[in-house]
Enzyme design. Sequence first.
Site, mmCIF file in Angstrom:
data_model
loop_
_atom_site.group_PDB
_atom_site.id
_atom_site.type_symbol
_atom_site.label_atom_id
_atom_site.label_comp_id
_atom_site.label_asym_id
_atom_site.label_seq_id
_atom_site.Cartn_x
_atom_site.Cartn_y
_atom_site.Cartn_z
ATOM 1 N N TRP A 45 0.837 -1.190 0.000
ATOM 2 C CA TRP A 45 0.000 0.000 0.000
ATOM 3 C C TRP A 45 0.880 1.251 0.000
ATOM 4 O O TRP A 45 1.497 1.537 -1.024
ATOM 5 C CB TRP A 45 -1.090 -0.059 1.059
ATOM 6 C CG TRP A 45 -0.725 -0.220 2.500
ATOM 7 C CD1 TRP A 45 -0.778 0.742 3.472
ATOM 8 C CD2 TRP A 45 -0.308 -1.421 3.185
ATOM 9 N NE1 TRP A 45 -0.411 0.231 4.700
ATOM 10 C CE2 TRP A 45 -0.123 -1.081 4.556
ATOM 11 C CE3 TRP A 45 -0.065 -2.728 2.785
ATOM 12 C CZ2 TRP A 45 0.288 -2.003 5.514
ATOM 13 C CZ3 TRP A 45 0.348 -3.645 3.741
ATOM 14 C CH2 TRP A 45 0.519 -3.294 5.074
ATOM 15 N N ASP A 46 0.975 2.040 1.063
ATOM 16 C CA ASP A 46 1.740 3.293 1.024
ATOM 17 C C ASP A 46 3.111 3.061 0.387
ATOM 18 O O ASP A 46 3.870 2.189 0.825
ATOM 19 C CB ASP A 46 1.952 3.842 2.431
ATOM 20 C CG ASP A 46 0.661 4.254 3.109
ATOM 21 O OD1 ASP A 46 -0.417 3.949 2.576
ATOM 22 O OD2 ASP A 46 0.734 4.871 4.185
ATOM 23 N N ALA A 116 4.628 4.417 7.250
ATOM 24 C CA ALA A 116 5.209 5.138 6.120
ATOM 25 C C ALA A 116 6.306 6.126 6.498
ATOM 26 O O ALA A 116 6.422 6.565 7.647
ATOM 27 C CB ALA A 116 4.104 5.871 5.356
ATOM 28 N N ARG A 198 3.578 10.788 12.795
ATOM 29 C CA ARG A 198 4.118 9.783 11.878
ATOM 30 C C ARG A 198 4.429 10.385 10.503
ATOM 31 O O ARG A 198 4.303 11.579 10.278
ATOM 32 C CB ARG A 198 3.130 8.634 11.728
ATOM 33 C CG ARG A 198 1.725 9.007 11.275
ATOM 34 C CD ARG A 198 0.882 7.746 11.123
ATOM 35 N NE ARG A 198 -0.460 8.014 10.648
ATOM 36 C CZ ARG A 198 -1.554 7.962 11.403
ATOM 37 N NH1 ARG A 198 -1.457 7.663 12.683
ATOM 38 N NH2 ARG A 198 -2.743 8.195 10.872
ATOM 39 N N ASP A 199 4.854 9.505 9.603
ATOM 40 C CA ASP A 199 5.077 9.796 8.179
ATOM 41 C C ASP A 199 6.203 10.800 7.938
ATOM 42 O O ASP A 199 6.008 11.810 7.245
ATOM 43 C CB ASP A 199 3.793 10.311 7.520
ATOM 44 C CG ASP A 199 2.629 9.345 7.629
ATOM 45 O OD1 ASP A 199 2.872 8.185 7.991
ATOM 46 O OD2 ASP A 199 1.486 9.747 7.363
ATOM 47 N N GLU A 271 -2.330 13.268 6.317
ATOM 48 C CA GLU A 271 -1.375 12.169 6.209
ATOM 49 C C GLU A 271 -0.320 12.392 5.125
ATOM 50 O O GLU A 271 -0.552 13.050 4.118
ATOM 51 C CB GLU A 271 -2.125 10.861 5.916
ATOM 52 C CG GLU A 271 -3.046 10.435 7.054
ATOM 53 C CD GLU A 271 -3.420 8.982 6.969
ATOM 54 O OE1 GLU A 271 -2.854 8.194 7.754
ATOM 55 O OE2 GLU A 271 -4.263 8.621 6.132
#
Length: 437
Positions: A45-46, A116, A198-199, A271
Amino acid sequence: MSERPSLDTTAWTREHAHGIERTDDNTAPIIYPPAEKTDPDNHIWDTWLLRTPGGEIAEVNGYRVIVALSAPNDLLPGKRHDVATHRFYYSTDGRQWTPGGRVFGDTDPLGSRQWAGSAIYDPSTGAVSLYYTAAGSRGEDELSYTQRLAVAHGGSLVVDEDDGVSFEGPWTHDTLARPDGEWYEREEQSRGMIYTFRDPWYFEDPETGEAYVLFEGNTPVPEGSEACDGDPVQQEFNGSVGIARAAHDEPTACELLPPLIDGVCVNQELERPHVVYRDGTYYLFIASHKHTFAPGLDGYDALYGFAADALFGEYEPLNGSGLVLTNPANAPFQAYSWLAYGHRDEILVTSFFNYYDYDRPSLDDVGLFPEPEQFRRFGGTLAPTVRLGVDGHETWIRGTLDHGHLPTRDEELPETIDERIGRLRGGHDRDRGGYGH
């Protein structure tokens, strides 16, 4: 209206978000399953491209590399985030991707699973730094949702004429940053549906040469605050785009700075923030969901974006509302986790093929299907690449490419239907809404 948490922070307001609307310029065509998946053994996915520190897509001895979140394809798709790990894929033509295995091999990164981030390759040394989200704690008996920014450094990318591409260690894994509780909400402060820190996305400002890491966070909104006109429910929707000062020669250097954008009263999750720099303009993109918009707002699972003349703003939502690219109404969850990057005079957007043949109003209903149907309706592979036209603070869909087609640097793309019509008519009007390959 929301209170601005910092003089340096741009607010994505409810007034902006009320303008979100599907149009021919921002709605992608229906996606159909590809003949073959990127990885026949794993859901992916990501996804993100291996880049140089200056932001160019890295090409090493003719290869380019993508990193993706992955999980075994015999796992129910809705459970994939509980075991997510990083795998990589390599290609010479940007169309056919060869699975390379786990990025870190048999070594253990931080967290009980990894979400991610971004990956940087230094052409002068061959060294690789991989920024990622460490979710939970290794060895925990019950999955937690503690999140911190992490970096793996010390590894390298190796290209062998016979064996293809591999990542080699030894890797050193370090925590890069944790939320400070002042600019970025700690988990114990969270009142919202989802907690985020995150990310991490590494970015060097081309105008100053300074290094930064962008990330997703939440802006603390104390109970009793006047934000959102004092509405405690709207206050729970407090997503932000964070930024930290980094260093070129020290992967673990990190100094938290005030957020670039806050979505207090608007959206809980901003995100995978990332920046595309073009002709003096900083285009800051995020992905977000329909269900993370605050009450009274109607948004979509979509790519949203903002533009500014400097990295620290002030940012204006693209197209007035921020909406750049979304799924059609009859396939609202067909793609997600969009990532934009510049290519010649346009911007390309990759994403993953999510749930298709599915038009219910919420992803929560996926669990109502028998397990075989849940597997059948999940794409779990790279989606078609979308071509965006850009003019100042306006964007529009120019066309689409095949599943997983991430063009090489010098690749010329075919003209779109609208470009072809304009050429035949003898004009050169800006093409809009053409889905031609």
